[in-house]
Write an enzyme that holds these catalytic residues in place. Structure first.
Site, PDB file in Angstrom:
ATOM      1  N   ASN A 158       0.799  -1.228   0.000  1.00  0.00           N
ATOM      2  CA  ASN A 158       0.000   0.000   0.000  1.00  0.00           C
ATOM      3  C   ASN A 158       0.834   1.282   0.000  1.00  0.00           C
ATOM      4  O   ASN A 158       0.386   2.315  -0.470  1.00  0.00           O
ATOM      5  CB  ASN A 158      -0.975   0.005   1.178  1.00  0.00           C
ATOM      6  CG  ASN A 158      -0.285  -0.113   2.518  1.00  0.00           C
ATOM      7  OD1 ASN A 158       0.690  -0.851   2.673  1.00  0.00           O
ATOM      8  ND2 ASN A 158      -0.786   0.592   3.507  1.00  0.00           N
ATOM      9  N   GLY A 234       2.235  -6.200   7.618  1.00  0.00           N
ATOM     10  CA  GLY A 234       1.252  -6.937   6.835  1.00  0.00           C
ATOM     11  C   GLY A 234       0.160  -7.513   7.711  1.00  0.00           C
ATOM     12  O   GLY A 234      -0.187  -6.955   8.748  1.00  0.00           O
ATOM     13  N   SER A 235      -0.351  -8.664   7.311  1.00  0.00           N
ATOM     14  CA  SER A 235      -1.528  -9.242   7.954  1.00  0.00           C
ATOM     15  C   SER A 235      -1.167 -10.107   9.152  1.00  0.00           C
ATOM     16  O   SER A 235      -0.048 -10.622   9.276  1.00  0.00           O
ATOM     17  CB  SER A 235      -2.302 -10.086   6.944  1.00  0.00           C
ATOM     18  OG  SER A 235      -1.590 -11.282   6.647  1.00  0.00           O
ATOM     19  N   THR A 238      -0.215 -13.873   8.212  1.00  0.00           N
ATOM     20  CA  THR A 238       1.163 -13.981   7.717  1.00  0.00           C
ATOM     21  C   THR A 238       2.160 -13.793   8.846  1.00  0.00           C
ATOM     22  O   THR A 238       3.188 -14.482   8.905  1.00  0.00           O
ATOM     23  CB  THR A 238       1.419 -12.947   6.608  1.00  0.00           C
ATOM     24  OG1 THR A 238       0.489 -13.151   5.543  1.00  0.00           O
ATOM     25  CG2 THR A 238       2.839 -13.064   6.060  1.00  0.00           C
ATOM     26  N   ALA A 239       1.868 -12.901   9.768  1.00  0.00           N
ATOM     27  CA  ALA A 239       2.756 -12.687  10.914  1.00  0.00           C
ATOM     28  C   ALA A 239       2.888 -13.952  11.748  1.00  0.00           C
ATOM     29  O   ALA A 239       3.975 -14.267  12.254  1.00  0.00           O
ATOM     30  CB  ALA A 239       2.228 -11.544  11.776  1.00  0.00           C
ATOM     31  N   GLU A 256       4.350  -5.050  12.458  1.00  0.00           N
ATOM     32  CA  GLU A 256       3.358  -3.978  12.366  1.00  0.00           C
ATOM     33  C   GLU A 256       2.216  -4.534  11.538  1.00  0.00           C
ATOM     34  O   GLU A 256       2.356  -4.749  10.335  1.00  0.00           O
ATOM     35  CB  GLU A 256       3.964  -2.726  11.741  1.00  0.00           C
ATOM     36  CG  GLU A 256       3.107  -1.483  11.958  1.00  0.00           C
ATOM     37  CD  GLU A 256       2.096  -1.254  10.849  1.00  0.00           C
ATOM     38  OE1 GLU A 256       0.921  -1.640  11.056  1.00  0.00           O
ATOM     39  OE2 GLU A 256       2.463  -0.721   9.803  1.00  0.00           O
ATOM     40  N   CYS A 289      -3.333   0.988   6.921  1.00  0.00           N
ATOM     41  CA  CYS A 289      -3.511   0.217   8.153  1.00  0.00           C
ATOM     42  C   CYS A 289      -4.003   1.084   9.297  1.00  0.00           C
ATOM     43  O   CYS A 289      -4.732   0.619  10.181  1.00  0.00           O
ATOM     44  CB  CYS A 289      -2.205  -0.476   8.533  1.00  0.00           C
ATOM     45  SG  CYS A 289      -0.817   0.647   8.816  1.00  0.00           S
ATOM     46  N   GLU A 461       8.881   0.824  16.566  1.00  0.00           N
ATOM     47  CA  GLU A 461      10.001   1.380  15.818  1.00  0.00           C
ATOM     48  C   GLU A 461       9.813   2.889  15.708  1.00  0.00           C
ATOM     49  O   GLU A 461       8.730   3.417  15.937  1.00  0.00           O
ATOM     50  CB  GLU A 461      10.122   0.721  14.445  1.00  0.00           C
ATOM     51  CG  GLU A 461      10.460  -0.768  14.530  1.00  0.00           C
ATOM     52  CD  GLU A 461      10.691  -1.413  13.184  1.00  0.00           C
ATOM     53  OE1 GLU A 461      11.342  -0.781  12.324  1.00  0.00           O
ATOM     54  OE2 GLU A 461      10.232  -2.552  12.988  1.00  0.00           O
TER      55      GLU A 461
END
Length: 487
Positions: A158, A234-235, A238-239, A256, A289, A461
């Site tokens: 994005n 990301g999602s 996936t994390a 994140e 996000c 971060e």
């Protein structure tokens, strides 16, 4: 220009990987398609585990020399990369707009200048890393930030280059080497960045770029024993896979993830401001996000707020993101468009009402949408849509507002609009969120910590927090005597 080069919006882009300071092809490719017009932009090198392993090896080989490079010299090179970004700003802007469909005017005025600023900020911040020495019974404690090693950075589609450099800049400034895996839906500006970094004098192997599908090369990167840090945006699903892959080697993670952020509008708010902030959530076609997709309005002003919102949202211009007048561009990919439409259709079937939008527009766009009549436990309220879809609920008092705001598994951000400073302080303190904006939205300072709570992420971060993650912190304790072997 070589036989491999693509021409995208008049700009030459190499579709191959960048590994160890060289362009590397793969046996296979994948087609990169522009969301602007559905046109194929070209064939991109489709990485395999072999290229992923080679990139980590290149990063490992380059690490000792880069880690030993004085901070000031590393900072100089990062500033040179920023210079290169600024020199090619127009090219980067048009290529990224063509590749991911975000507004060209935003890339020119905000996103690409932020890319350069990422490098400059973390370059300068690295020179000021310091902790005052302190004593323990006459012994001196000295804290230092040591480079950790090769870092794998996995970035979303994005805001491809801005979010990549948000990770790359502090990792390099800290003395680490990097393997970047950009999203397969928007890989092109990562390739251009590799060229810019090489021209700026970044040594071979310090930055590597491997393209392809996460399902095919992700595990080879995140499970590699030589990787010392993994940062992912990301999602949540996936994390989880990345965390499981990294677990055997206890590789530190910064995650994140998604958001389902609230925007709270109290009756004492400036309603024009509240409406402006709410409509702003459609930025980047809702593919943000941080977007406050759950609008919570005090019931005494809900009808007036809704009327003003519908009027303002109805004036938005949706169309070609390259046009200056466009407010909302296309959805990144047909698969994402179908996902968004599915969320809305199921919500309407469950009793929601589309006050604004609620439908596709031609082949690549989804109309800015506002849904009312939604239940707190419904899918549309609880799950991240990642499109231009907002919900509106009402609350009776402050306690109910906070309860509704915090009643999801996410905790990335929150926005509240009120004319009462004491209420602002009180409510902000009760909300579960990594960032809270009061009477504003999306004001970001690189000195501040950024990240999410609960399922919105792990870690922070930004500022010194980035170096805390990308470094191994060391405390050296020195005795007051004993230099000649005697007490």
């Amino acid at each position: 220009m070589t036989e491999h080069t693509l021409t995208v919006a008049g700009v030459a882009v190499d579709p191959r990987h960048w590994i160890g300071g060289e362009r590397v092809a793969s046996a296979g490719t994948f087609t990169d398609v522009s969301p602007v017009d559905g046109r194929a932009l070209g064939e991109i090198a489709r990485g395999t585990p072999a290229e992923a392993v080679a990139a980590v090896a290149a990063a490992k080989a380059a690490f000792p020399a880069w880690a030993a490079t004085p901070r000031a010299e590393r900072a100089r090179i990062l500033h040179a990369i920023a210079d290169g970004v600024e020199e090619r700003l127009e090219e980067l802007a048009i290529v990224e707009t063509t590749d991911n469909g975000a507004l060209l005017r935003s890339h020119r005025r905000g996103v690409m200048p932020r890319v350069a600023h990422n490098f400059r900020f973390f370059a300068d911040r690295s020179l000021t890393l310091d902790h005052e020495d302190f004593e323990t019974r006459g012994h001196t404690n000295h804290v230092s930030w040591d480079p950790a090693g090769p870092c794998v950075l996995i970035t979303p589609w994005n805001a491809p280059l801005m979010l990549a450099t948000w990770k790359i800049a502090p990792a390099l400034a800290a003395g680490n080497t990097v393997v970047l895996k950009p999203a397969e839906w928007s890989p092109l500006t990562a390739s251009l960045l590799a060229d810019i970094a090489a021209e700026a004098g970044l040594p071979a192997g310090v930055l590597n770029v491997v393209q392809g599908y996460g399902s095919e090369i992700g595990d080879a990167l995140t499970s590699h024993p030589d990787v010392r840090r993994i940062s992912f945006t990301g999602s949540v699903p996936t994390a989880r896979r990345i965390a499981a892959s990294a677990a055997p080697h206890l590789t530190p993670l910064s995650l994140e993830l998604g958001g389902k952020s609230p925007l709270l509008v109290f009756a004492d708010a400036d309603l024009d401001l509240a409406v402006d902030l709410a409509v702003e959530q459609y930025d980047n076609a809702g593919q943000v996000c941080l977007a406050a997709t759950r609008i919570l309005v005090e019931e005494t002003v809900a009808e007036e707020f809704t009327r003003r919102f519908a009027e303002k949202a109805g004036a938005l211009v949706q169309g070609d993101p390259r046009e200056e007048a466009t407010d909302i561009g296309p959805t990144i990919h047909p698969r994402q468009l179908e996902k968004i439409d599915g969320f809305v259709r199921r919500a309407v079937e469950a009793g929601a009402r589309a006050v604004v939008g609620g439908h596709r527009v031609e082949e690549r766009y989804y109309a800015p949408t506002l849904l009312t009549g939604v239940a707190q436990d419904s899918e549309i309220v609880q799950e991240e849509v990642f499109g231009p879809v907002l919900t509106l609920q009402t609350f009776a008092d402050e306690d109910e507002a906070v309860r509704l705001a915090d009643d999801t598994r996410f905790g990335l951000a929150a926005t509240l609009v009120t004319g009462d400073r004491e209420r602002a302080d009180r409510v902000a303190g009760r909300l579960t969120a990594g960032t809270v904006w009061v009477n504003c939205f999306f004001v970001r300072d690189l000195r501040a910590p950024f990240g999410g709570s609960r399922h919105s992420g792990v870690g922070r971060e930004g500022g010194t927090w980035s170096f805390d993650f990308y470094c191994d912190l060391k405390n050296t304790v020195t005795a007051p005597k004993g230099w000649n072997g005697h007490g």
